[in-house]
Design an enzyme around this catalytic site. Structure first.
Site, PDB file in Angstrom:
ATOM      1  N   ARG A  47      34.781  41.615  35.522  1.00 40.55           N
ATOM      2  CA  ARG A  47      34.951  40.241  35.983  1.00 40.55           C
ATOM      3  C   ARG A  47      36.216  39.590  35.434  1.00 40.55           C
ATOM      4  O   ARG A  47      36.674  38.578  35.955  1.00 40.55           O
ATOM      5  CB  ARG A  47      33.750  39.394  35.539  1.00 40.55           C
ATOM      6  CG  ARG A  47      32.430  39.709  36.229  1.00 40.55           C
ATOM      7  CD  ARG A  47      31.332  38.884  35.585  1.00 40.55           C
ATOM      8  NE  ARG A  47      30.030  39.053  36.201  1.00 40.55           N
ATOM      9  CZ  ARG A  47      29.522  38.261  37.133  1.00 40.55           C
ATOM     10  NH1 ARG A  47      30.229  37.241  37.584  1.00 40.55           N
ATOM     11  NH2 ARG A  47      28.319  38.468  37.631  1.00 40.55           N
TER      12      ARG A  47
ATOM     13  N   ASP B 168      37.916  49.576  44.538  1.00 35.06           N
ATOM     14  CA  ASP B 168      36.902  49.664  45.591  1.00 35.06           C
ATOM     15  C   ASP B 168      36.373  48.277  45.926  1.00 35.06           C
ATOM     16  O   ASP B 168      36.010  47.502  45.032  1.00 35.06           O
ATOM     17  CB  ASP B 168      35.741  50.546  45.131  1.00 35.06           C
ATOM     18  CG  ASP B 168      34.677  50.682  46.217  1.00 35.06           C
ATOM     19  OD1 ASP B 168      34.882  51.498  47.127  1.00 35.06           O
ATOM     20  OD2 ASP B 168      33.660  49.965  46.150  1.00 35.06           O
TER      21      ASP B 168
ATOM     22  N   TYR C  71      28.715  55.173  42.169  1.00 36.84           N
ATOM     23  CA  TYR C  71      28.614  53.752  41.845  1.00 36.84           C
ATOM     24  C   TYR C  71      27.379  53.481  40.985  1.00 36.84           C
ATOM     25  O   TYR C  71      26.471  54.299  40.903  1.00 36.84           O
ATOM     26  CB  TYR C  71      28.656  52.876  43.091  1.00 36.84           C
ATOM     27  CG  TYR C  71      27.446  52.818  43.999  1.00 36.84           C
ATOM     28  CD1 TYR C  71      26.349  52.011  43.696  1.00 36.84           C
ATOM     29  CD2 TYR C  71      27.429  53.499  45.218  1.00 36.84           C
ATOM     30  CE1 TYR C  71      25.257  51.908  44.559  1.00 36.84           C
ATOM     31  CE2 TYR C  71      26.350  53.395  46.088  1.00 36.84           C
ATOM     32  CZ  TYR C  71      25.261  52.602  45.751  1.00 36.84           C
ATOM     33  OH  TYR C  71      24.184  52.504  46.607  1.00 36.84           O
TER      34      TYR C  71
ATOM     35  N   TYR D 249      31.533  41.823  50.038  1.00 38.07           N
ATOM     36  CA  TYR D 249      31.636  41.328  48.667  1.00 38.07           C
ATOM     37  C   TYR D 249      32.274  39.934  48.664  1.00 38.07           C
ATOM     38  O   TYR D 249      33.491  39.784  48.726  1.00 38.07           O
ATOM     39  CB  TYR D 249      32.461  42.265  47.792  1.00 38.07           C
ATOM     40  CG  TYR D 249      31.889  43.661  47.642  1.00 38.07           C
ATOM     41  CD1 TYR D 249      30.585  43.958  48.035  1.00 38.07           C
ATOM     42  CD2 TYR D 249      32.661  44.698  47.120  1.00 38.07           C
ATOM     43  CE1 TYR D 249      30.074  45.235  47.900  1.00 38.07           C
ATOM     44  CE2 TYR D 249      32.147  45.976  46.968  1.00 38.07           C
ATOM     45  CZ  TYR D 249      30.860  46.243  47.370  1.00 38.07           C
ATOM     46  OH  TYR D 249      30.352  47.520  47.230  1.00 38.07           O
TER      47      TYR D 249
END
Length: 324
Positions: free
Chosen positions: A294, A51, A217, A56
């Protein structure tokens, strides 16, 4: 293992890789190499849905995904992206909020107009280096644009083969009802966690009744439910938006919940974060759950939650933790 998204033919993994942090904006930045490895390891470990959104990293997240997917079988990966948050100053709309971009304060606009929907999707296709998007979603409701106009634009993209499914994000029940007057909606992406279960009252039953997939989310409340930040926000960089966000939660109640979850996680031989993700994936009406990563280590750790088996008794036990 994959689940059908609403009434569409699209199948998604129960856990979806969330890439807001990979984009870096409002999250203190992220290393491009780490981001690419996070995406590739997620896919290798069964998290085939990704997603993202143009906002972003103002395009960066989509670009990194496109780079990471080079050489992979595109049919094995589901790309979920969005439109409707615009930072370009020549494309206006309703001001949503301000963001720091390249050291400057820039207004971010909500824009669900048809011409903007088409423009953003074409730009996303280029950044993602693909000729179709599996799920396109309106990022935030735009009260200045008729819902029917936005729905018609997405329906046209569906008919043109540019997207495989259409959805919205952050819609309430009345907005869903209005949208359904124009077109089918396959999904609604909304916040849902052990600490925020407001959708269970009205939105979730409506989605189940109308076969609208729910994409949950912030299941870990931006890391708060991992236990890593329960002692405050001192571990975060100064430009991380979570510094203010965490302050809304009561530390005493949070620590009580985390301790109970930790005790159960020990018996399940998993981490608290994996337990939380597994619980969320097992809630009625939830199609897929976003888990951000990350780097490769975080991606693999999240993917392992797919293998955490919870009995009905354990699911009820966790509900008891939440209510106390």
């Amino acid at each position: 293992m994959k689940r059908q998204l609403g009434k569409s033919e699209l199948m998604v993994s129960p856990l979806t890789l969330g890439t807001f942090a990979i984009g870096g904006l409002m999250w203190g930045g992220n290393d491009r190499k780490d981001s690419i490895e996070a995406i590739r390891e997620s896919i290798r470990h069964g998290v085939t849905s990704i997603d993202t959104a143009p906002f972003y990293g103002v395009g960066l997240s989509e670009e990194v995904i496109g780079e990471a997917l080079k050489g992979m079988d595109r049919s094995k990966v589901e790309i979920l992206t969005k439109f409707g948050l615009v930072w370009e100053q020549d494309v206006k709309g309703t001001v949503a909020f301000d963001a720091q971009i390249d050291g400057k304060t820039v207004p971010i606009y909500k824009n669900g107009r048809k011409e903007n929907v088409i423009r953003e999707v074409e730009n996303s296709l280029k950044r993602l280096q693909t000729d179709y998007i599996d799920l396109i979603q309106l990022h935030w409701p735009d009260v200045e644009t008729p819902i029917s106009e936005t729905m018609e634009a997405m329906e046209q993209l569906l008919k043109d083969g540019k997207v495989r499914a259409i959805g919205v994000s952050n819609y309430d029940r009345s907005q869903l009802e209005e949208g359904l007057k124009t077109t089918v909606l396959h999904s609604n992406q909304v916040p849902y966690s052990m600490l925020n279960r407001s959708i269970e009252e009205e939105l979730l039953p409506f989605a189940i009744e109308n076969q609208i997939g729910i994409i949950a989310y912030s299941p870990l409340e931006r890391g708060l439910l991992t236990g890593k930040y329960s002692d405050g926000t001192g571990k975060l960089s100064s430009d991380d938006h979570r510094n203010g966000y965490f302050q809304q939660f009561d530390p005493e109640n949070l620590n009580r919940l985390l301790q109970a979850l930790n005790d159960l996680a020990l018996t399940k031989k998993c981490s608290v974060a994996q337990l939380v993700l597994a619980w969320t994936m097992n809630q009625r009406g939830i199609t897929t759950v976003l888990g951000g990563a990350r780097n490769a280590e975080q991606a693999i750790h999240n993917a392992q939650s797919l293998h955490v088996q919870l009995t009905e008794s354990e699911l009820s036990q966790i509900r008891g933790f939440i209510k106390n």
